[in-house]
Design an enzyme around this catalytic site. Sequence first.
Site, PDB file in Angstrom:
ATOM      1  N   SER A  34     -13.155 -10.766  -8.350  1.00  0.00           N
ATOM      2  CA  SER A  34     -12.634 -10.737  -7.009  1.00  0.00           C
ATOM      3  C   SER A  34     -13.460 -12.103  -6.345  1.00  0.00           C
ATOM      4  CB  SER A  34     -13.099  -9.612  -6.351  1.00  0.00           C
ATOM      5  OG  SER A  34     -12.549  -9.859  -4.916  1.00  0.00           O
ATOM      6  N   LEU A  35     -12.476 -12.697  -5.606  1.00  0.00           N
ATOM      7  CA  LEU A  35     -13.024 -13.565  -4.661  1.00  0.00           C
ATOM      8  C   LEU A  35     -13.404 -13.388  -3.185  1.00  0.00           C
ATOM      9  CD1 LEU A  35     -10.154 -16.404  -5.728  1.00  0.00           C
ATOM     10  CD2 LEU A  35     -12.402 -16.252  -6.651  1.00  0.00           C
ATOM     11  N   SER A  36     -13.012 -12.092  -3.027  1.00  0.00           N
ATOM     12  CA  SER A  36     -13.366 -11.664  -1.823  1.00  0.00           C
ATOM     13  C   SER A  36     -14.662 -12.004  -1.035  1.00  0.00           C
ATOM     14  CB  SER A  36     -12.886 -10.347  -1.565  1.00  0.00           C
ATOM     15  OG  SER A  36     -11.655 -10.184  -1.451  1.00  0.00           O
ATOM     16  N   THR A  87      -9.098  -2.760  -3.481  1.00  0.00           N
ATOM     17  CA  THR A  87      -8.189  -3.447  -4.541  1.00  0.00           C
ATOM     18  C   THR A  87      -7.612  -2.605  -5.475  1.00  0.00           C
ATOM     19  OG1 THR A  87      -7.624  -5.503  -5.620  1.00  0.00           O
ATOM     20  CG2 THR A  87      -9.954  -4.588  -5.462  1.00  0.00           C
ATOM     21  N   LYS A  91      -5.603   1.098  -3.781  1.00  0.00           N
ATOM     22  CA  LYS A  91      -4.915   0.996  -2.460  1.00  0.00           C
ATOM     23  C   LYS A  91      -4.013   2.067  -1.894  1.00  0.00           C
ATOM     24  CE  LYS A  91      -4.542  -4.164  -2.406  1.00  0.00           C
ATOM     25  NZ  LYS A  91      -3.714  -5.192  -2.379  1.00  0.00           N
ATOM     26  N   ASP A 127      -2.231  -6.970   3.957  1.00  0.00           N
ATOM     27  CA  ASP A 127      -1.606  -7.758   2.795  1.00  0.00           C
ATOM     28  C   ASP A 127      -0.339  -8.359   3.526  1.00  0.00           C
ATOM     29  OD1 ASP A 127      -3.396  -7.393   0.692  1.00  0.00           O
ATOM     30  OD2 ASP A 127      -2.394  -5.655   0.027  1.00  0.00           O
ATOM     31  N   GLY A 152       9.022  -6.462  -8.159  1.00  0.00           N
ATOM     32  CA  GLY A 152       8.139  -5.442  -8.206  1.00  0.00           C
ATOM     33  C   GLY A 152       8.137  -4.300  -7.199  1.00  0.00           C
ATOM     34  N   ASN A 176      12.767  -4.064 -10.228  1.00  0.00           N
ATOM     35  CA  ASN A 176      11.692  -3.636 -10.937  1.00  0.00           C
ATOM     36  C   ASN A 176      12.154  -3.117 -12.091  1.00  0.00           C
ATOM     37  OD1 ASN A 176       8.823  -2.811 -10.350  1.00  0.00           O
ATOM     38  ND2 ASN A 176       9.307  -0.519 -10.709  1.00  0.00           N
ATOM     39  N   TYR A 248      -2.535 -15.748  -8.154  1.00  0.00           N
ATOM     40  CA  TYR A 248      -3.053 -17.002  -8.132  1.00  0.00           C
ATOM     41  C   TYR A 248      -3.983 -17.437  -9.356  1.00  0.00           C
ATOM     42  CZ  TYR A 248      -6.525 -13.741  -6.410  1.00  0.00           C
ATOM     43  OH  TYR A 248      -7.410 -12.699  -6.153  1.00  0.00           O
TER      44      TYR A 248
HETATM   45  P1  NDP Z   1       0.611  -2.438  -9.223  1.00  0.00           P
HETATM   46  O1  NDP Z   1      -0.111  -1.931 -10.437  1.00  0.00           O
HETATM   47  O2  NDP Z   1       0.671  -1.427  -7.966  1.00  0.00           O
HETATM   48  O3  NDP Z   1       2.179  -2.913  -9.510  1.00  0.00           O
HETATM   49  C1  NDP Z   1       2.558  -3.603 -10.633  1.00  0.00           C
HETATM   50  C2  NDP Z   1       4.025  -3.988 -10.380  1.00  0.00           C
HETATM   51  O4  NDP Z   1       3.946  -4.741 -11.819  1.00  0.00           O
HETATM   52  C3  NDP Z   1       4.941  -2.808 -10.794  1.00  0.00           C
HETATM   53  O5  NDP Z   1       6.128  -3.152  -9.963  1.00  0.00           O
HETATM   54  C4  NDP Z   1       5.224  -2.977 -12.169  1.00  0.00           C
HETATM   55  O6  NDP Z   1       6.482  -2.474 -12.809  1.00  0.00           O
HETATM   56  C5  NDP Z   1       5.176  -4.410 -12.342  1.00  0.00           C
HETATM   57  N1  NDP Z   1       4.987  -4.773 -13.880  1.00  0.00           N
HETATM   58  C6  NDP Z   1       3.609  -4.418 -14.546  1.00  0.00           C
HETATM   59  N2  NDP Z   1       3.893  -5.108 -15.686  1.00  0.00           N
HETATM   60  C7  NDP Z   1       5.120  -5.454 -16.006  1.00  0.00           C
HETATM   61  C8  NDP Z   1       5.955  -5.946 -17.053  1.00  0.00           C
HETATM   62  N3  NDP Z   1       5.411  -6.202 -18.306  1.00  0.00           N
HETATM   63  N4  NDP Z   1       7.256  -6.371 -16.809  1.00  0.00           N
HETATM   64  C9  NDP Z   1       7.647  -6.142 -15.697  1.00  0.00           C
HETATM   65  N5  NDP Z   1       7.067  -5.502 -14.491  1.00  0.00           N
HETATM   66  C10 NDP Z   1       5.800  -5.219 -14.432  1.00  0.00           C
HETATM   67  O7  NDP Z   1      -0.209  -3.668  -8.794  1.00  0.00           O
HETATM   68  P2  NDP Z   1      -0.179  -4.315  -7.371  1.00  0.00           P
HETATM   69  O8  NDP Z   1       1.349  -4.227  -6.772  1.00  0.00           O
HETATM   70  O9  NDP Z   1      -1.420  -4.032  -6.480  1.00  0.00           O
HETATM   71  O10 NDP Z   1      -0.167  -6.067  -7.714  1.00  0.00           O
HETATM   72  C11 NDP Z   1       1.023  -6.616  -8.349  1.00  0.00           C
HETATM   73  C12 NDP Z   1       0.534  -8.062  -8.289  1.00  0.00           C
HETATM   74  O11 NDP Z   1       0.190  -8.647  -7.104  1.00  0.00           O
HETATM   75  C13 NDP Z   1      -0.628  -8.293  -9.188  1.00  0.00           C
HETATM   76  O12 NDP Z   1      -0.618  -9.645  -9.916  1.00  0.00           O
HETATM   77  C14 NDP Z   1      -1.871  -8.674  -8.157  1.00  0.00           C
HETATM   78  O13 NDP Z   1      -2.728  -9.401  -8.923  1.00  0.00           O
HETATM   79  C15 NDP Z   1      -1.007  -9.433  -7.012  1.00  0.00           C
HETATM   80  N6  NDP Z   1      -1.628  -9.392  -5.854  1.00  0.00           N
HETATM   81  C16 NDP Z   1      -1.961 -10.205  -5.025  1.00  0.00           C
HETATM   82  C17 NDP Z   1      -2.474 -10.219  -3.806  1.00  0.00           C
HETATM   83  C18 NDP Z   1      -2.923 -11.452  -3.132  1.00  0.00           C
HETATM   84  O14 NDP Z   1      -3.452 -11.414  -2.075  1.00  0.00           O
HETATM   85  N7  NDP Z   1      -2.678 -12.737  -3.533  1.00  0.00           N
HETATM   86  C19 NDP Z   1      -2.847  -9.048  -2.880  1.00  0.00           C
HETATM   87  C20 NDP Z   1      -2.182  -7.939  -3.910  1.00  0.00           C
HETATM   88  C21 NDP Z   1      -1.764  -7.992  -5.089  1.00  0.00           C
HETATM   89  P3  NDP Z   1       6.533  -0.835 -13.101  1.00  0.00           P
HETATM   90  O15 NDP Z   1       6.743  -0.039 -12.036  1.00  0.00           O
HETATM   91  O16 NDP Z   1       7.917  -1.104 -14.135  1.00  0.00           O
HETATM   92  O17 NDP Z   1       5.359  -0.449 -13.910  1.00  0.00           O
END
Ligand code: NDP
Length: 305
Positions: A34-36, A87, A91, A127, A152, A176, A248
Site C-alpha cells: 500500500s502506498l497510503s 482496502t 470495504k 473512492d 467490473g 462483469n 496503477y
Molecule cells: P473486488 O475483488 O471487489 O472486485 C473485482 C472485480 O474484478 C470483480 O468485478 C470481478 O468480477 C473482476 N474480475 C476479477 N478477476 C477477473 C477476471 N479474471 N476476468 C474478469 N473479471 C475479473 O475488487 P475491487 O473492486 O476492490 O478492486 C478492483 C480493482 O480496482 C483492483 O485492481 C484494485 O486494485 C483497483 N482499485 C483501485 C483504486 C485506486 O484508487 N486506483 C481504488 C480501489 C480499487 P467477478 O464478479 O466476475 O469476480
Amino acid sequence: MTVATEPIHTLADLDQWSFPGPALAVVGRPVAHSLSPVMHNAALAALATTRPEFAEWRYFKFDIAPAELPAALALFHRQRFVGLNLTVPHKALVVEHLESADAFVRAAGAANTLSASQTGWQGANTDGAGLSAALREELDVTLEGAHVVLLGAGGAARGAAVTCLRERCASLWIGNRTPATLQALLADIEGFAGATSLHHFDLGHPSANLPAGSVVINATSLGLANADASPLDLNQIARPASVYDMIYRPPQTALLRQARELGIRHAHGLSMLVHQGARSLELWTGATVPVSIMQAAARAALGAN
Ligand code: NDP
C-alpha cells in the site's frame, strides 16, 4: 522510509499500542505494498510546517484478516485512532460494523474511510470523489452527460457506478464476468439512476451496442498480473473518448496498451488513489491537504518499488 521497509502491524500490535500521537491507518490484506502511509505521512509532514498540531500525527499500515475485522475495529477505537482507510477485502465487510454511514456508503454498500466518534466509527467513501477528480485532471472528462462503459461489479465498481449516477452521466453500461455480482449491483443502484439510462452486459460477450465516444473505466482486477489479458477489446466501441484503468501497478495494463496503440487518451489509477486519499485526510484533519505532495510521494514510492 520506502514502502518495502515500512513496518506492517497486526492485530496483536494493537493490543499493546503505545504510539503517543494521533494515529491513522490503512487496514487490508494484502497490505504490504500500500502506498497510503507514504503519501499520507508526506502530507502530514507538509501540513505540520504551518500547523504544528499535525507534527505528532502518523499514518500506519495494518495487515488484518476479514475474520479479525470486528475485533480490530474495537481495538483501533479503544486505542484512540482518529481514522482508518479500508482496502481489499474490507470495504464492503466493514459496513455492518459502522455506527453511521453517509449516503454514498449506503448506496454503494462499501466504505473506504472511517472516522472515530465518541462511541464508534462513522463511514464515508472517498473512492468516487477520487475517481471523478482523477478523470477531470488526467483525461479532461466530466461525467455529467458522458456515456460510460464501466468494467467490473466489485467494491471499486460500486463506488464508480454510484458516482456516475450522482454526476448524471447520460448512460452507464456495466459489464462483469459473473452475472450474479452484476445483478446484485444493478439491484442496489437502479433506484438512483434518475435520467441516466442504465445497461448491463456480459464481459465475455460484449454487446455490439456499446455507445460511440464512451469513457471506459476498468474497475476489474484483470490487469494486476503482468500476463493478464484486457477485460475488453476497445474495438468493440466506436471512437472511445478515453480509458481510465483503476489499476496503477503495473502502470501499463493490456487495456492501456491497446488504448495507446489506438491513439485514445488514457491514464492509470494512481491519480484516483491520490485524490481519494486527499479527501480522507481532509475529513480527518479538517485541513486543506497538499495533493501535489501526496502525488509526488506516491509516484516516488511507486517508482522505487
Ligand atoms: P473486488 O475483488 O471487489 O472486485 C473485482 C472485480 O474484478 C470483480 O468485478 C470481478 O468480477 C473482476 N474480475 C476479477 N478477476 C477477473 C477476471 N479474471 N476476468 C474478469 N473479471 C475479473 O475488487 P475491487 O473492486 O476492490 O478492486 C478492483 C480493482 O480496482 C483492483 O485492481 C484494485 O486494485 C483497483 N482499485 C483501485 C483504486 C485506486 O484508487 N486506483 C481504488 C480501489 C480499487 P467477478 O464478479 O466476475 O469476480
